[in-house]
Design a protein around this motif. Structure first.
Motif, short mmCIF file in Angstrom:
data_model
loop_
_atom_site.label_atom_id
_atom_site.label_comp_id
_atom_site.label_asym_id
_atom_site.label_seq_id
_atom_site.Cartn_x
_atom_site.Cartn_y
_atom_site.Cartn_z
N PRO A 180 0.80 -1.05 0.04
CA PRO A 180 -0.01 -0.02 -0.03
C PRO A 180 0.81 1.19 0.06
O PRO A 180 2.00 1.41 0.67
CB PRO A 180 -0.88 -0.16 1.21
CG PRO A 180 0.11 -1.19 2.32
CD PRO A 180 0.79 -2.11 1.41
N ARG A 181 0.24 2.24 -0.56
CA ARG A 181 1.19 3.39 -0.79
C ARG A 181 1.10 4.25 0.66
O ARG A 181 0.10 4.41 1.34
CB ARG A 181 0.62 4.38 -1.88
CG ARG A 181 1.07 5.65 -1.85
CD ARG A 181 0.49 6.40 -3.11
NE ARG A 181 1.25 7.84 -3.23
CZ ARG A 181 0.72 8.64 -4.45
NH1 ARG A 181 -0.16 8.27 -5.07
NH2 ARG A 181 1.39 9.92 -4.29
N VAL A 182 2.15 4.85 1.05
CA VAL A 182 2.36 5.53 2.32
C VAL A 182 2.12 6.81 2.02
O VAL A 182 3.03 7.46 1.20
CB VAL A 182 3.61 5.38 3.07
CG1 VAL A 182 3.78 6.10 4.36
CG2 VAL A 182 3.77 3.81 3.24
N THR A 183 1.14 7.62 2.60
CA THR A 183 1.10 9.08 2.33
C THR A 183 1.42 9.74 3.72
O THR A 183 1.19 9.44 4.78
CB THR A 183 -0.17 9.49 2.14
OG1 THR A 183 -1.01 8.93 3.29
CG2 THR A 183 -0.58 8.92 0.78
N GLN A 184 2.29 10.59 3.52
CA GLN A 184 2.85 11.63 4.75
C GLN A 184 1.83 12.63 5.25
O GLN A 184 1.52 13.61 4.51
CB GLN A 184 4.22 12.23 4.26
CG GLN A 184 4.98 12.93 5.44
CD GLN A 184 5.53 11.96 6.17
OE1 GLN A 184 6.01 10.71 5.69
NE2 GLN A 184 5.83 12.21 7.38
N SER A 185 1.40 12.16 6.36
CA SER A 185 0.20 13.30 6.91
C SER A 185 1.02 14.25 7.86
O SER A 185 2.00 13.79 8.88
CB SER A 185 -0.59 12.31 7.92
OG SER A 185 -0.08 11.66 8.81
N ARG A 186 0.71 15.43 7.95
CA ARG A 186 1.18 16.38 8.73
C ARG A 186 0.53 16.54 10.15
O ARG A 186 -0.54 16.44 10.25
CB ARG A 186 0.92 17.75 8.02
CG ARG A 186 1.70 18.96 8.71
CD ARG A 186 1.40 20.36 7.99
NE ARG A 186 2.21 21.36 8.73
CZ ARG A 186 1.97 22.61 8.37
NH1 ARG A 186 1.42 22.95 7.21
NH2 ARG A 186 2.98 23.60 9.11
N ALA A 187 1.38 16.25 10.95
CA ALA A 187 0.89 16.43 12.52
C ALA A 187 0.28 17.65 12.75
O ALA A 187 0.68 18.85 12.33
CB ALA A 187 2.35 16.28 13.33
N LYS A 188 -0.81 17.53 13.50
CA LYS A 188 -1.63 18.54 13.92
C LYS A 188 -1.14 19.44 15.19
O LYS A 188 -0.74 18.88 16.00
CB LYS A 188 -3.09 18.15 14.28
CG LYS A 188 -4.06 19.20 14.41
CD LYS A 188 -5.46 18.55 14.96
CE LYS A 188 -6.44 19.51 15.18
NZ LYS A 188 -7.78 19.17 15.32
N ALA A 189 -0.85 20.73 14.95
CA ALA A 189 -0.38 21.58 16.12
C ALA A 189 -1.42 22.14 16.81
O ALA A 189 -2.60 22.62 16.20
CB ALA A 189 0.79 22.70 15.42
N ILE A 190 -1.22 22.36 18.18
CA ILE A 190 -1.83 22.76 19.16
C ILE A 190 -2.14 24.56 18.86
O ILE A 190 -0.83 24.99 18.72
CB ILE A 190 -1.50 22.50 20.62
CG1 ILE A 190 -1.51 21.03 20.79
CG2 ILE A 190 -2.20 23.34 21.65
CD1 ILE A 190 -1.21 20.67 22.06
#
Length: 227
Positions: A67-77
């Motif tokens: 499966p393709r890995v997509t880079q998800s951006r971490a959510k900042a407070i």
């Protein structure tokens, strides 16, 4: 195990390995693509070693579709959420320090008192805490930080105050524990007996604090990203 555990190495086929890889994904065990790549990478490395040692002629894990890995951006407070979060972690010194230092979880768990430069309001990241996951062995050990690079972080005055608070707290814990106290690594953050904190336990406490203030979508890495 158990998918391929009973299969002889010399009888393993490409189709079986491909089927195993597919079984790990969303329609199988439901593992994230990155986790599937990690599991499959371990299998591929084992088969590469077997091919090198001439146990098998070819690596049947080659050319498998993953499966393709997509880079998800971490959510900042956000700034507006910060006061709510700080109130929720009022009794968690480790989370307060992390959002004002941006340390990885393994780095803050491996932080030692010798790493704190009180006169410079700074900390030096020299190691990270890891745990063995072998059968019958769950010991903790220290390893160099990621990419083997030490770094120095200047802290806000409020973060230094938290460290002093943590030092007092640990001294009280040591007195209560008496002969049971065992902080062999001289860690800043330990349990009540001076022993290293478990990664999963720390994360569960963070999630509980986040849920209490309606911020359950955040993760430990969100603290680093927020910093």
């Amino acid at each position: 195990l158990p998918a391929l555990g009973k299969k002889k190495l010399t009888e393993l086929t490409h189709r079986e390995v491909q089927r195993f890889a597919a079984s790990l994904g969303v329609n199988g065990k439901g593992l994230a693509p990155k986790t599937v790549h990690t599991v499959f990478g371990t299998l591929h490395a084992l088969l590469t070693a077997a091919q090198r040692d001439e146990i098998i002629i070819r690596n049947v894990a080659d050319k498998c579709t993953l499966p393709r890995v997509t880079q998800s951006r971490a959510k900042a407070i956000t700034s507006s959420e910060l006061s709510r979060f700080l109130k929720a972690i009022e009794f968690y010194n480790i989370f307060f320090l992390d959002i004002f230092s941006g340390l990885r979880q393994s780095e803050i768990l491996g932080l030692r008192w010798d790493d704190i430069l009180w006169e410079k309001n700074s900390i030096v990241i020299r190691q990270q805490l890891q745990q063995k996951h072998e059968r019958g062995a769950f010991d903790y050990y220290l390893t160099p930080p990621k990419e083997n690079k030490q770094r120095c972080i200047v802290l806000a005055v409020s973060a230094i105050r938290i460290l002093r608070k943590q030092h007092r707290k640990q001294q009280e814990q040591r007195l209560l524990a008496g002969e049971l106290w065992d902080n062999a690594f001289d860690l800043v953050f330990t349990n009540g007996l001076g022993r290293p904190l478990n990664h999963q336990t720390v994360y569960k406490h963070l999630k509980k604090a986040l849920q209490s203030c309606g911020m359950e979508n955040y993760t430990f890495h969100s603290l680093r990203h927020s910093f």
